[in-house]
Design a protein around this motif. Structure first.
Motif, PDB file in Angstrom:
ATOM      1  N   HIS A  59       0.800  -1.228   0.000  1.00  0.00           N
ATOM      2  CA  HIS A  59       0.000   0.000   0.000  1.00  0.00           C
ATOM      3  C   HIS A  59       0.835   1.281   0.000  1.00  0.00           C
ATOM      4  O   HIS A  59       0.277   2.376  -0.081  1.00  0.00           O
ATOM      5  CB  HIS A  59      -0.942   0.006   1.211  1.00  0.00           C
ATOM      6  CG  HIS A  59      -1.878  -1.152   1.212  1.00  0.00           C
ATOM      7  ND1 HIS A  59      -2.912  -1.271   0.314  1.00  0.00           N
ATOM      8  CD2 HIS A  59      -1.909  -2.272   1.978  1.00  0.00           C
ATOM      9  CE1 HIS A  59      -3.559  -2.406   0.538  1.00  0.00           C
ATOM     10  NE2 HIS A  59      -2.960  -3.032   1.543  1.00  0.00           N
ATOM     11  N   HIS A  60       2.142   1.160   0.097  1.00  0.00           N
ATOM     12  CA  HIS A  60       2.990   2.340   0.247  1.00  0.00           C
ATOM     13  C   HIS A  60       2.876   3.324  -0.917  1.00  0.00           C
ATOM     14  O   HIS A  60       2.702   4.525  -0.691  1.00  0.00           O
ATOM     15  CB  HIS A  60       4.450   1.936   0.438  1.00  0.00           C
ATOM     16  CG  HIS A  60       4.726   1.304   1.763  1.00  0.00           C
ATOM     17  ND1 HIS A  60       5.984   0.972   2.177  1.00  0.00           N
ATOM     18  CD2 HIS A  60       3.904   0.937   2.776  1.00  0.00           C
ATOM     19  CE1 HIS A  60       5.936   0.422   3.376  1.00  0.00           C
ATOM     20  NE2 HIS A  60       4.686   0.386   3.750  1.00  0.00           N
ATOM     21  N   LEU A  61       3.001   2.842  -2.142  1.00  0.00           N
ATOM     22  CA  LEU A  61       2.981   3.741  -3.295  1.00  0.00           C
ATOM     23  C   LEU A  61       1.632   4.442  -3.423  1.00  0.00           C
ATOM     24  O   LEU A  61       1.580   5.656  -3.633  1.00  0.00           O
ATOM     25  CB  LEU A  61       3.326   2.993  -4.584  1.00  0.00           C
ATOM     26  CG  LEU A  61       3.367   3.853  -5.845  1.00  0.00           C
ATOM     27  CD1 LEU A  61       4.416   4.967  -5.735  1.00  0.00           C
ATOM     28  CD2 LEU A  61       3.643   2.984  -7.075  1.00  0.00           C
ATOM     29  N   GLY A  62       0.546   3.711  -3.251  1.00  0.00           N
ATOM     30  CA  GLY A  62      -0.784   4.310  -3.329  1.00  0.00           C
ATOM     31  C   GLY A  62      -0.999   5.360  -2.254  1.00  0.00           C
ATOM     32  O   GLY A  62      -1.544   6.443  -2.532  1.00  0.00           O
ATOM     33  N   ASN A  63      -0.578   5.060  -1.037  1.00  0.00           N
ATOM     34  CA  ASN A  63      -0.707   6.029   0.059  1.00  0.00           C
ATOM     35  C   ASN A  63       0.138   7.271  -0.203  1.00  0.00           C
ATOM     36  O   ASN A  63      -0.289   8.395   0.070  1.00  0.00           O
ATOM     37  CB  ASN A  63      -0.287   5.400   1.392  1.00  0.00           C
ATOM     38  CG  ASN A  63      -1.316   4.431   1.916  1.00  0.00           C
ATOM     39  OD1 ASN A  63      -2.488   4.491   1.588  1.00  0.00           O
ATOM     40  ND2 ASN A  63      -0.865   3.512   2.749  1.00  0.00           N
ATOM     41  N   PHE A  64       1.334   7.073  -0.737  1.00  0.00           N
ATOM     42  CA  PHE A  64       2.223   8.191  -1.039  1.00  0.00           C
ATOM     43  C   PHE A  64       1.591   9.083  -2.109  1.00  0.00           C
ATOM     44  O   PHE A  64       1.502  10.304  -1.942  1.00  0.00           O
ATOM     45  CB  PHE A  64       3.584   7.658  -1.521  1.00  0.00           C
ATOM     46  CG  PHE A  64       4.681   8.678  -1.510  1.00  0.00           C
ATOM     47  CD1 PHE A  64       4.758   9.683  -2.455  1.00  0.00           C
ATOM     48  CD2 PHE A  64       5.677   8.620  -0.547  1.00  0.00           C
ATOM     49  CE1 PHE A  64       5.783  10.617  -2.439  1.00  0.00           C
ATOM     50  CE2 PHE A  64       6.704   9.550  -0.513  1.00  0.00           C
ATOM     51  CZ  PHE A  64       6.757  10.549  -1.471  1.00  0.00           C
ATOM     52  N   ASN A  65       1.134   8.468  -3.184  1.00  0.00           N
ATOM     53  CA  ASN A  65       0.551   9.232  -4.286  1.00  0.00           C
ATOM     54  C   ASN A  65      -0.743   9.935  -3.890  1.00  0.00           C
ATOM     55  O   ASN A  65      -1.080  10.981  -4.445  1.00  0.00           O
ATOM     56  CB  ASN A  65       0.323   8.336  -5.504  1.00  0.00           C
ATOM     57  CG  ASN A  65       1.638   7.951  -6.171  1.00  0.00           C
ATOM     58  OD1 ASN A  65       2.645   8.642  -6.042  1.00  0.00           O
ATOM     59  ND2 ASN A  65       1.619   6.835  -6.872  1.00  0.00           N
ATOM     60  N   ALA A  66      -1.460   9.383  -2.910  1.00  0.00           N
ATOM     61  CA  ALA A  66      -2.702   9.990  -2.418  1.00  0.00           C
ATOM     62  C   ALA A  66      -2.435  11.021  -1.312  1.00  0.00           C
ATOM     63  O   ALA A  66      -3.379  11.588  -0.757  1.00  0.00           O
ATOM     64  CB  ALA A  66      -3.643   8.897  -1.905  1.00  0.00           C
ATOM     65  N   ASN A  67      -1.167  11.246  -0.996  1.00  0.00           N
ATOM     66  CA  ASN A  67      -0.775  12.181   0.073  1.00  0.00           C
ATOM     67  C   ASN A  67      -1.403  11.830   1.418  1.00  0.00           C
ATOM     68  O   ASN A  67      -1.766  12.711   2.191  1.00  0.00           O
ATOM     69  CB  ASN A  67      -1.101  13.626  -0.307  1.00  0.00           C
ATOM     70  CG  ASN A  67      -0.127  14.175  -1.305  1.00  0.00           C
ATOM     71  OD1 ASN A  67       1.071  13.963  -1.195  1.00  0.00           O
ATOM     72  ND2 ASN A  67      -0.643  14.857  -2.315  1.00  0.00           N
ATOM     73  N   LYS A  68      -1.497  10.539   1.700  1.00  0.00           N
ATOM     74  CA  LYS A  68      -2.031  10.074   2.992  1.00  0.00           C
ATOM     75  C   LYS A  68      -0.919   9.748   3.973  1.00  0.00           C
ATOM     76  O   LYS A  68      -0.986  10.096   5.146  1.00  0.00           O
ATOM     77  CB  LYS A  68      -2.845   8.790   2.791  1.00  0.00           C
ATOM     78  CG  LYS A  68      -4.186   8.952   2.174  1.00  0.00           C
ATOM     79  CD  LYS A  68      -4.807   7.559   2.141  1.00  0.00           C
ATOM     80  CE  LYS A  68      -6.203   7.532   1.643  1.00  0.00           C
ATOM     81  NZ  LYS A  68      -6.676   6.148   1.529  1.00  0.00           N
ATOM     82  N   LEU A  69       0.068   9.020   3.477  1.00  0.00           N
ATOM     83  CA  LEU A  69       1.117   8.474   4.327  1.00  0.00           C
ATOM     84  C   LEU A  69       2.367   8.290   3.477  1.00  0.00           C
ATOM     85  O   LEU A  69       2.295   7.738   2.381  1.00  0.00           O
ATOM     86  CB  LEU A  69       0.657   7.126   4.896  1.00  0.00           C
ATOM     87  CG  LEU A  69       1.564   6.380   5.840  1.00  0.00           C
ATOM     88  CD1 LEU A  69       1.802   7.152   7.130  1.00  0.00           C
ATOM     89  CD2 LEU A  69       0.950   5.009   6.186  1.00  0.00           C
ATOM     90  N   TYR A  70       3.486   8.782   3.987  1.00  0.00           N
ATOM     91  CA  TYR A  70       4.753   8.676   3.275  1.00  0.00           C
ATOM     92  C   TYR A  70       5.631   7.709   4.065  1.00  0.00           C
ATOM     93  O   TYR A  70       6.075   8.032   5.164  1.00  0.00           O
ATOM     94  CB  TYR A  70       5.422  10.056   3.171  1.00  0.00           C
ATOM     95  CG  TYR A  70       4.470  11.127   2.708  1.00  0.00           C
ATOM     96  CD1 TYR A  70       4.111  11.234   1.369  1.00  0.00           C
ATOM     97  CD2 TYR A  70       3.887  12.015   3.624  1.00  0.00           C
ATOM     98  CE1 TYR A  70       3.217  12.213   0.935  1.00  0.00           C
ATOM     99  CE2 TYR A  70       2.997  12.992   3.195  1.00  0.00           C
ATOM    100  CZ  TYR A  70       2.667  13.085   1.862  1.00  0.00           C
ATOM    101  OH  TYR A  70       1.779  14.043   1.444  1.00  0.00           O
ATOM    102  N   GLU A  71       5.845   6.525   3.509  1.00  0.00           N
ATOM    103  CA  GLU A  71       6.630   5.503   4.202  1.00  0.00           C
ATOM    104  C   GLU A  71       7.905   5.246   3.414  1.00  0.00           C
ATOM    105  O   GLU A  71       7.854   4.912   2.237  1.00  0.00           O
ATOM    106  CB  GLU A  71       5.826   4.214   4.362  1.00  0.00           C
ATOM    107  CG  GLU A  71       4.607   4.435   5.235  1.00  0.00           C
ATOM    108  CD  GLU A  71       3.873   3.160   5.569  1.00  0.00           C
ATOM    109  OE1 GLU A  71       4.329   2.437   6.469  1.00  0.00           O
ATOM    110  OE2 GLU A  71       2.847   2.911   4.931  1.00  0.00           O
ATOM    111  N   PHE A  72       9.021   5.425   4.087  1.00  0.00           N
ATOM    112  CA  PHE A  72      10.316   5.308   3.443  1.00  0.00           C
ATOM    113  C   PHE A  72      11.152   4.203   4.079  1.00  0.00           C
ATOM    114  O   PHE A  72      11.158   4.044   5.299  1.00  0.00           O
ATOM    115  CB  PHE A  72      11.115   6.608   3.603  1.00  0.00           C
ATOM    116  CG  PHE A  72      10.560   7.792   2.874  1.00  0.00           C
ATOM    117  CD1 PHE A  72      10.873   8.012   1.534  1.00  0.00           C
ATOM    118  CD2 PHE A  72       9.747   8.704   3.522  1.00  0.00           C
ATOM    119  CE1 PHE A  72      10.382   9.131   0.875  1.00  0.00           C
ATOM    120  CE2 PHE A  72       9.253   9.819   2.868  1.00  0.00           C
ATOM    121  CZ  PHE A  72       9.568  10.036   1.534  1.00  0.00           C
TER     122      PHE A  72
END
Length: 183
Positions: A59-72
């Motif tokens: 789910h990381h890329l989708g969350n990042f692109n949706a500006n919900k959660l940035y996980e690195f």
């Protein structure tokens, strides 16, 4: 700190923060299937399986692109070795977010959490224009509290016996910092 929006990476003196890939699942499992890490984290399961890693990463890329959660992924700048993870949530309604992180036990004490957290804080304030960033840690994990102190975060409160972990209650300490440019 250098943020590359196209590649979704943050580069620091020693680290590259990047999105996790499916190919990281084995290394994530190896680092996270560790009791000493589990006992200091709020949501990490234990034992930790490869399925846990895959379901977390997907789910990381989708969350990042949706500006919900940035996980690195926290990785070594030279070798690419995975040291841990750092995340920044995005509460757009309140213009703030929470930092959460973990470092594999073999890499504790090297300043990686602090370096990654400084970079993510700068990302939150400079790139995402947050007004405030906060974090929580268990009172039983003072090392995490020291990371937050080094960021300039101030203790805002203690939630007494707030979390039940392994049949004992843990105090949860809240810390926060306001964007100095936003004042």
């Amino acid at each position: 700190m250098i943020y590359d929006n196209q590649n979704k990476t943050i580069t620091t003196k020693r680290l590259i923060l990047r999105l996790f890939q499916k190919s990281d699942a084995g290394a994530v499992t190896k680092l996270c299937n560790n009791y000493n890490l589990y006992k200091n984290t709020l949501y990490l399961p234990y034992p930790y399986s490869i399925e846990d890693a895959f379901s977390w990463i997907e789910h990381h890329l989708g969350n990042f692109n949706a500006n919900k959660l940035y996980e690195f992924a926290i990785t070594d700048k030279e070798s690419g070795e995975l040291y841990g993870a750092i995340a920044l949530s995005n509460n757009q309604k309140f213009n703030n977010g929470e930092i959460a992180y973990w470092i594999g036990e073999d890499f504790w004490g090297n300043g990686y959490a602090t370096e990654a957290a400084q970079a993510i804080l700068q990302f939150a304030f400079d790139e995402k224009q947050y007004h405030k960033v906060f974090a929580r840690y268990f009172d039983s994990n003072p090392a995490s509290g020291r990371v937050l102190q080094k960021l300039g975060m101030k203790k805002e409160g203690i939630l007494i016996d707030h979390v039940k972990k392994e049949n004992r209650y843990e105090d949860l300490i809240y810390c926060g910092i306001i964007n100095p440019i936003g004042l």
